[in-house]
Design a protein around this motif. Structure first.
Motif, PDB file in Angstrom:
ATOM      1  N   CYS A 266       0.851  -1.196   0.000  1.00 19.91           N
ATOM      2  CA  CYS A 266       0.000   0.000   0.000  1.00 19.91           C
ATOM      3  C   CYS A 266       0.891   1.252   0.000  1.00 19.91           C
ATOM      4  O   CYS A 266       1.976   1.244   0.570  1.00 19.91           O
ATOM      5  CB  CYS A 266      -0.900   0.026   1.239  1.00 19.91           C
ATOM      6  SG  CYS A 266      -2.181  -1.234   1.239  1.00 19.91           S
ATOM      7  N   CYS A 271      -2.243   2.797   5.975  1.00 19.44           N
ATOM      8  CA  CYS A 271      -3.448   2.595   5.161  1.00 19.44           C
ATOM      9  C   CYS A 271      -4.450   1.711   5.908  1.00 19.44           C
ATOM     10  O   CYS A 271      -4.076   0.694   6.498  1.00 19.44           O
ATOM     11  CB  CYS A 271      -3.036   1.905   3.852  1.00 19.44           C
ATOM     12  SG  CYS A 271      -4.358   1.774   2.647  1.00 19.44           S
ATOM     13  N   HIS A 273      -7.092   0.600   4.238  1.00 19.99           N
ATOM     14  CA  HIS A 273      -7.647  -0.181   3.119  1.00 19.99           C
ATOM     15  C   HIS A 273      -9.138   0.075   2.925  1.00 19.99           C
ATOM     16  O   HIS A 273      -9.896  -0.827   2.564  1.00 19.99           O
ATOM     17  CB  HIS A 273      -7.386  -1.685   3.309  1.00 19.99           C
ATOM     18  CG  HIS A 273      -6.089  -1.964   4.012  1.00 19.99           C
ATOM     19  ND1 HIS A 273      -4.889  -1.514   3.525  1.00 19.99           N
ATOM     20  CD2 HIS A 273      -5.823  -2.607   5.176  1.00 19.99           C
ATOM     21  CE1 HIS A 273      -3.923  -1.888   4.376  1.00 19.99           C
ATOM     22  NE2 HIS A 273      -4.465  -2.537   5.375  1.00 19.99           N
ATOM     23  N   CYS A 279      -4.060   1.796  -2.643  1.00 21.82           N
ATOM     24  CA  CYS A 279      -4.238   0.701  -1.677  1.00 21.82           C
ATOM     25  C   CYS A 279      -4.110  -0.648  -2.385  1.00 21.82           C
ATOM     26  O   CYS A 279      -4.927  -1.006  -3.227  1.00 21.82           O
ATOM     27  CB  CYS A 279      -5.590   0.810  -0.985  1.00 21.82           C
ATOM     28  SG  CYS A 279      -5.907  -0.610   0.089  1.00 21.82           S
ATOM     29  N   ALA A 280      -3.089  -1.388  -2.011  1.00 27.31           N
ATOM     30  CA  ALA A 280      -2.825  -2.682  -2.647  1.00 27.31           C
ATOM     31  C   ALA A 280      -3.822  -3.750  -2.198  1.00 27.31           C
ATOM     32  O   ALA A 280      -4.059  -4.730  -2.905  1.00 27.31           O
ATOM     33  CB  ALA A 280      -1.404  -3.131  -2.324  1.00 27.31           C
ATOM     34  N   VAL A 281      -4.422  -3.532  -1.041  1.00 24.21           N
ATOM     35  CA  VAL A 281      -5.396  -4.505  -0.531  1.00 24.21           C
ATOM     36  C   VAL A 281      -6.676  -4.460  -1.357  1.00 24.21           C
ATOM     37  O   VAL A 281      -7.202  -5.490  -1.783  1.00 24.21           O
ATOM     38  CB  VAL A 281      -5.695  -4.247   0.969  1.00 24.21           C
ATOM     39  CG1 VAL A 281      -6.901  -5.061   1.442  1.00 24.21           C
ATOM     40  CG2 VAL A 281      -4.465  -4.574   1.818  1.00 24.21           C
TER      41      VAL A 281
HETATM   42 ZN    ZN Z   1      -4.317  -0.354   1.834  1.00 27.34          ZN
END
Ligand code: ZN
Ligand code: GDP
Length: 314
Positions: A266, A271, A273, A279-281
């Motif tokens: 992220c 973050c 999320h 945001c990588a999630v």
């Molecule tokens: Zn995130």
């Protein structure tokens, strides 16, 4: 003499000594533990030093450091807590896809609590015999999900004969030599499973069944039940999760293993999320690397946190 506290009935503690004796013991004098304001300074699962007297009873003189313990708050306002069990090696969460239905939210809250307390969990899916085709397929998908995250899953049928493919006998090697907390919603088959695992001489399960029949779920004292293959199961009627635990938002992420893994990419390291750019999630969620049910459980726990609620962690 060193021993393990296996039962607590008010002021008496049953201690199983390293040389195999069972000795009724009391706490010597004003015995207080640093850092914990607890209604019981010693709980089942504690390793203690005892001094045996002439009557064959003993005084507990020392308690060893715990590797973990689970507590129950006496009430939301009180700072006092009750230690349910100490030094757990693992927890078995008994779940049923149906009869009664165990929700994934319940499973995820339990797992998050277990991560917080660093207790490994095995998910035991019971009542396989009652499932129809659709429910079996659904169970398989649920198992696949949790296995992919890294949790061990086992399917059993507690009421089956020994030679069934879903026999609870396959739980024995997983229990041998370990201290295992048995958890799960009421009605999922905990008593039935424990009853089958224990030798006939143990009367404890009858009491538990009675408790269920009368609809009462309050037991103040936990007990460790010795397994024939070595190790103990801890049955705590009425206690379904790891109790309240207070965590900050960043920490919550780390209690969802796969979410944590993606969160390392992220953009912001704090973050949540939920809305943050980069945001990588949420990206992983969209691409189905993270299950929606898991993300929703994460959000529901985050929400508890936002509302500053003291919630049971399940
Ligand atoms: Zn995130
Ligand atoms: P607990 O509340 O978790 O301790 O659940 P119990 O052990 O009291 O079980 C609740 C009911 O489910 C009892 O009537 C059991 O006989 C039944 N039960 C438990 N395991 C199974 C199973 O694998 N299959 C079926 N059909 N019934 C089961």
């Amino acid at each position: 003499m060193r021993g393990l506290v296996i039962k607590n009935t008010g002021s008496w503690y049953t201690v199983k000594t390293d040389d195999g004796r069972t000795i009724e013991s009391k706490i010597k004098g004003n015995f207080r533990l640093k850092g914990i304001r607890s209604t019981n300074p010693i709980s089942v699962g504690d390793y203690v030093q005892i001094i045996i007297n002439q009557e064959g009873t003993a005084f507990i003189s020392e308690i060893e450091d715990r590797k973990n313990y689970i507590i129950r708050k006496s009430s939301n306002l009180s700072k006092q807590s009750h230690i349910i069990a100490a030094n757990l090696d693992q927890a078995f969460l008994i779940v049923t896809i149906n009869y009664p239905e165990t929700s994934t939210t319940f499973i995820d809250r339990f797992l998050a609590g277990a991560e917080a307390y660093r207790v490994p969990v095995v998910l035991v899916f019971n009542k396989h015999d009652l499932l129809n085709e659709d429910e079996r397929r659904y169970q398989e998908a649920v198992i696949k999900l949790y296995e992919s995250i890294g949790y061990k899953c086992v399917t059993v049928q507690a009421t089956a004969e020994i030679d069934s493919e879903e026999s609870i006998e396959k739980l024995r090697p997983l229990l041998a030599g370990k201290v295992t907390l048995m958890s799960g919603n009421s009605g999922v088959g905990k008593s039935t499973i424990i009853n089958k695992l224990l030798p006939n001489v143990n009367l404890r399960t009858a009491e538990i069944s009675d408790t269920h029949n009368t609809g009462m779920h309050t037991t103040t004292f936990s007990e460790m039940l010795e397994l024939p293959e070595g190790g103990y199961v801890i049955d705590t009627p009425g206690i379904k999760g790891f109790g309240t635990f207070d965590i900050d938002k960043e920490e919550l992420t780390s209690y969802f293993r796969e979410i944590f893994k993606f969160s390392e990419s992220c953009r912001f390291n704090n973050c949540t999320h939920t809305h943050e750019p980069g945001c990588a999630v949420r990206k992983a969620l969209e691409e189905h690397y993270i299950a929606e049910s898991r993300y929703n459980s994460y959000l529901s726990m985050l929400e508890d946190k936002d509302e500053n609620k003291y919630r049971e962690a399940f």
